[in-house]
Design a protein around this motif. Structure first.
Motif, mmCIF file in Angstrom:
data_model
loop_
_atom_site.group_PDB
_atom_site.id
_atom_site.type_symbol
_atom_site.label_atom_id
_atom_site.label_comp_id
_atom_site.label_asym_id
_atom_site.label_seq_id
_atom_site.Cartn_x
_atom_site.Cartn_y
_atom_site.Cartn_z
ATOM 1 N N HIS A 182 34.646 -33.718 9.881
ATOM 2 C CA HIS A 182 33.055 -35.177 10.256
ATOM 3 C C HIS A 182 32.378 -34.208 9.559
ATOM 4 O O HIS A 182 30.958 -34.222 9.701
ATOM 5 C CB HIS A 182 33.046 -35.909 10.804
ATOM 6 C CG HIS A 182 34.043 -36.677 11.530
ATOM 7 N ND1 HIS A 182 33.805 -37.930 10.889
ATOM 8 C CD2 HIS A 182 34.924 -36.644 12.336
ATOM 9 C CE1 HIS A 182 34.930 -38.721 11.767
ATOM 10 N NE2 HIS A 182 35.997 -36.841 12.718
ATOM 11 N N LEU A 239 36.309 -31.133 15.812
ATOM 12 C CA LEU A 239 36.169 -32.541 15.543
ATOM 13 C C LEU A 239 34.723 -32.337 14.312
ATOM 14 O O LEU A 239 34.907 -32.804 13.335
ATOM 15 C CB LEU A 239 35.532 -32.871 16.465
ATOM 16 C CG LEU A 239 34.339 -34.692 16.943
ATOM 17 C CD1 LEU A 239 35.548 -35.756 16.447
ATOM 18 C CD2 LEU A 239 34.683 -34.719 18.040
ATOM 19 N N HIS A 240 33.925 -31.397 14.672
ATOM 20 C CA HIS A 240 32.824 -30.645 13.547
ATOM 21 C C HIS A 240 33.349 -31.101 12.102
ATOM 22 O O HIS A 240 32.561 -31.490 11.109
ATOM 23 C CB HIS A 240 32.119 -29.842 14.486
ATOM 24 C CG HIS A 240 31.167 -29.354 14.088
ATOM 25 N ND1 HIS A 240 29.434 -29.698 14.138
ATOM 26 C CD2 HIS A 240 30.407 -29.302 12.411
ATOM 27 C CE1 HIS A 240 28.737 -30.349 13.247
ATOM 28 N NE2 HIS A 240 29.148 -29.122 12.079
ATOM 29 N N ASP A 260 24.529 -25.203 15.050
ATOM 30 C CA ASP A 260 25.297 -26.328 15.419
ATOM 31 C C ASP A 260 26.248 -25.501 13.586
ATOM 32 O O ASP A 260 27.296 -25.081 13.613
ATOM 33 C CB ASP A 260 25.764 -27.525 14.822
ATOM 34 C CG ASP A 260 25.109 -28.099 16.006
ATOM 35 O OD1 ASP A 260 25.384 -27.618 16.832
ATOM 36 O OD2 ASP A 260 24.318 -29.541 16.369
ATOM 37 N N ALA A 290 28.559 -34.561 8.570
ATOM 38 C CA ALA A 290 28.138 -35.785 9.509
ATOM 39 C C ALA A 290 26.688 -34.798 10.976
ATOM 40 O O ALA A 290 26.806 -33.802 11.293
ATOM 41 C CB ALA A 290 29.389 -35.880 10.983
ATOM 42 N N THR A 291 26.312 -36.558 11.843
ATOM 43 C CA THR A 291 25.071 -35.674 13.101
ATOM 44 C C THR A 291 25.826 -37.127 14.147
ATOM 45 O O THR A 291 26.758 -37.552 13.989
ATOM 46 C CB THR A 291 23.555 -36.347 12.902
ATOM 47 O OG1 THR A 291 23.747 -37.693 12.497
ATOM 48 C CG2 THR A 291 23.112 -35.682 11.354
ATOM 49 N N TRP A 292 25.636 -35.935 14.990
ATOM 50 C CA TRP A 292 25.840 -36.051 16.142
ATOM 51 C C TRP A 292 25.171 -36.677 17.087
ATOM 52 O O TRP A 292 25.447 -36.541 18.762
ATOM 53 C CB TRP A 292 26.725 -35.249 16.610
ATOM 54 C CG TRP A 292 28.215 -34.875 15.773
ATOM 55 C CD1 TRP A 292 28.272 -34.956 14.721
ATOM 56 C CD2 TRP A 292 29.404 -35.527 15.296
ATOM 57 N NE1 TRP A 292 29.167 -34.356 14.166
ATOM 58 C CE2 TRP A 292 30.609 -35.084 14.684
ATOM 59 C CE3 TRP A 292 30.514 -36.605 16.150
ATOM 60 C CZ2 TRP A 292 31.526 -35.959 14.187
ATOM 61 C CZ3 TRP A 292 31.046 -37.135 16.426
ATOM 62 C CH2 TRP A 292 32.149 -36.454 14.772
ATOM 63 N N GLN A 325 32.782 -43.055 12.266
ATOM 64 C CA GLN A 325 31.831 -42.358 13.851
ATOM 65 C C GLN A 325 32.184 -43.511 13.270
ATOM 66 O O GLN A 325 32.109 -44.280 14.766
ATOM 67 C CB GLN A 325 30.830 -41.178 13.182
ATOM 68 C CG GLN A 325 30.818 -40.241 13.112
ATOM 69 C CD GLN A 325 29.156 -39.532 13.028
ATOM 70 O OE1 GLN A 325 28.691 -39.756 11.719
ATOM 71 N NE2 GLN A 325 29.103 -38.478 13.842
ATOM 72 N N THR A 374 28.314 -42.365 9.734
ATOM 73 C CA THR A 374 29.193 -42.512 9.005
ATOM 74 C C THR A 374 30.029 -43.524 9.398
ATOM 75 O O THR A 374 29.930 -44.484 10.463
ATOM 76 C CB THR A 374 30.031 -41.104 8.645
ATOM 77 O OG1 THR A 374 31.076 -41.041 9.663
ATOM 78 C CG2 THR A 374 29.134 -39.714 7.918
#
Lengths: 233, 319
Positions: free
Chosen positions: A228, A224-225, A56, A231-233, B187, B184
């Motif tokens: 943030h 989008l990545h 990623d 952040a993890t998705w 999110q 977060t």
């Protein structure tokens, strides 16, 4: 791992372009086929990028100049014939490349051995459509011819040696040209005659020199990545 | 007997066989005799179902190019691919009733056949992909699992395959929302906002209330449908409330509470005006969804013509 990035980026970027077709294909069977190919390529990209680092981070946090994919795979979809021309050029190249890598003893042998089965399907799909479009109606013949012609200038780059790939590039090129020539003849088309390179020296994409639409593609892919961080998705 | 009288006697005999098969929970197959209304009703329902799969690709495909990780992107592409496949199964099932995919698509494009109202809502954030998986696929499964026992064999068999894949998508949607909810602050807020926007439209997927449902009684008599709209809607609410708690998200309904007497959750009134507006073509995305579908079809015409011309020249089966 320049080679892992080069091969991984090819698969990643072409997969992205094919993903843009979802919901727009000319017939339902092609929704399935194009998504299927996109998914195979994304799977390959994930293995290859993971060999070079975090998949990623590499996909979403590099800028345009750090991508090592061929200019061919980043070309916009255009019409269906344009997409098929890109698929024909690339899948034929990828099948011959993975055949050699699978037969060798380098780090890509295991991936290539598995992926070559997928790539054979991709090439078969592209060849069948090249035949149908080339030898279909007058309109489809003309569109297929135009697609092949427009992308021809990006095919020279395919055969620039990639550091770290133990491949006989001359044999790869010769095999590719024979195969493409044969398919086009059966499709009542002929090999384009223009230059195989743009004004850039060959290897533009491999050196991080890309075409204009690529930056916009990355902006969409990474937005989008990047919005943030961490952040993890 | 005159010919007409003989025909009438035959029809009565056929009808008796059909009714007995339904009563015995046997499957009706394509070559079996069936009442014309049964046939027409199935074509309408299966076509609408197939169209929903095809139009339903759009709101999710809207996020394929922006998926925030490669893993999520792969899951989403696989899901949209499955939906195209479901559309194919369902058009095939409809074709066993004597129609064709081309004819059904023409009706969709002309606005003469419908698709599920839910797909007229926009996907505005990444969390919407999760909300669609959890709520929309969840509602679809609640609706569709009973269809696996539908009296028409080809439809029932298509539903068995479809429900397996849909359950998988639903779990993935739940898992996507869970990752956001536990992520977060931004999110979490994104997940809550998506659930707030998709909850009521999901409840509308079960169709109008029982006393306003035009086709329900007949469909139940024919064992196409097994439960009423309101029954299925209640079942869905009862399933979702604990799942929302597990997600750490709230459902946007101040009237939602457990009812000890009924042993079900009570929930607030649905905005049926909005539902009717969406059905009439005035939802947020009706125009966009149908235009994109028509455009894909029109722009693809030359490709289909090429395939047909090639097949005619080379004796290949038409693709």
């Amino acid at each position: 791992m320049i080679a892992a990035l080069a091969l991984g980026d090819d698969a990643l970027v072409l997969s992205h372009r094919l993903g843009e077709w979802a919901g727009h294909a000319p017939v339902l069977e092609e929704e399935v086929a194009l998504a299927n190919i996109a998914l195979d390529l994304l799977g390959q990209a994930r293995v290859l990028l993971s060999m070079a680092g975090d998949e990623d981070e590499l996909a979403y946090l590099r800028e345009e100049r750090a991508f090592r994919n061929l200019q061919l795979v980043e070309q916009p979809n255009g019409d269906f014939a344009h997409t098929i021309a890109r698929q024909l050029y690339f899948s034929t190249y990828q099948e011959l490349l993975y055949d050699q890598l699978a037969a060798g003893s380098g780090p890509f042998a295991p991936l290539a051995a598995k992926a070559v089965k997928e790539v054979t399907y991709h090439r078969d799909h592209a060849e069948h459509w090249t035949l149908r479009l080339g030898d279909g109606t007058a309109e489809s013949h003309e569109r297929m011819r135009a697609g092949l012609e427009a992308l021809w200038r990006f095919t020279g780059e395919l055969f620039e040696p990639v550091e770290g790939c133990e491949v006989d590039w001359t044999a790869l090129h010769d095999g590719w040209l024979t195969r493409i020539g044969d398919v086009l003849a059966r499709a009542t088309l002929s090999l384009p005659e223009g230059p195989r390179h743009t004004a850039w020296t060959a290897g533009g994409g491999r050196q991080g020199i890309h075409t204009e639409s690529f930056g916009r593609m990355l902006a969409e892919m990474q937005h989008l990545h990047r919005s943030h961080p961490g952040a993890t998705w | 007997m005159t010919t007409m009288a003989a025909d009438a006697a035959d029809t009565a005999a056929y009808e008796a066989v059909f009714d007995a098969a339904l009563a015995a929970e046997e499957r009706i197959e394509p070559r079996d005799w069936m009442p014309e209304e049964y046939r027409a009703s199935l074509v309408r329902q299966i076509a609408q179902h197939a169209h929903s799969e095809i139009i339903g690709m759009q709101p999710e495909a809207n996020w394929i190019t922006r998926a925030p990780s490669l893993r999520r992107k792969a899951i989403l592409i696989a899901k949209v691919q499955d939906e195209a496949g479901h559309g194919l199964y369902l058009y095939s099932a409809a074709e066993t009733l004597g129609t064709s995919r081309e004819e059904l698509l023409d009706k969709l494009h002309a606005g003469r056949q419908k698709y599920s109202s839910i797909f007229n809502y926009p996907t505005l954030t990444w969390a919407d992909v999760g909300a669609i998986g959890w709520l929309v696929d969840g509602a679809a499964i609640t609706n569709q699992v009973p269809l696996c026992r539908c009296s028409y064999g080809p439809y029932a068999r298509a539903m068995v395959r479809i429900c397996k894949e849909e359950s998988f998508h639903q779990r993935q949607g739940f898992e996507l929302l869970l990752a956001l909810s536990q992520g977060t602050e931004e999110q979490h807020a994104m997940a809550q906002d998506a659930v707030d926007r998709w909850w009521w439209p999901s409840l509308m997927m079960f169709g109008p209330p029982d006393d306003e449902s035009a086709h329900s009684a007949q469909s139940m008599a024919w064992k196409i449908k097994r439960h009423s709209n309101d029954e299925l809607r209640q079942r869905f609410v009862d399933i979702c409330v604990p799942q929302a708690e597990a997600l750490g998200l709230t459902l946007p309904d101040p009237d939602l509470r457990w009812n000890e007497t009924r042993e079900h959750y009570d929930f607030g009134p649905i905005d049926w005006d909005e539902f009717r507006q969406v059905l009439r073509g005035n939802g947020p995305c009706n125009e966009q969804r149908l235009s994109q579908r028509r455009r894909a079809h029109e722009e693809g015409a030359w490709v289909r013509e090429a395939a047909a011309a090639y097949a005619a020249k080379h004796g290949e089966a038409r693709s």
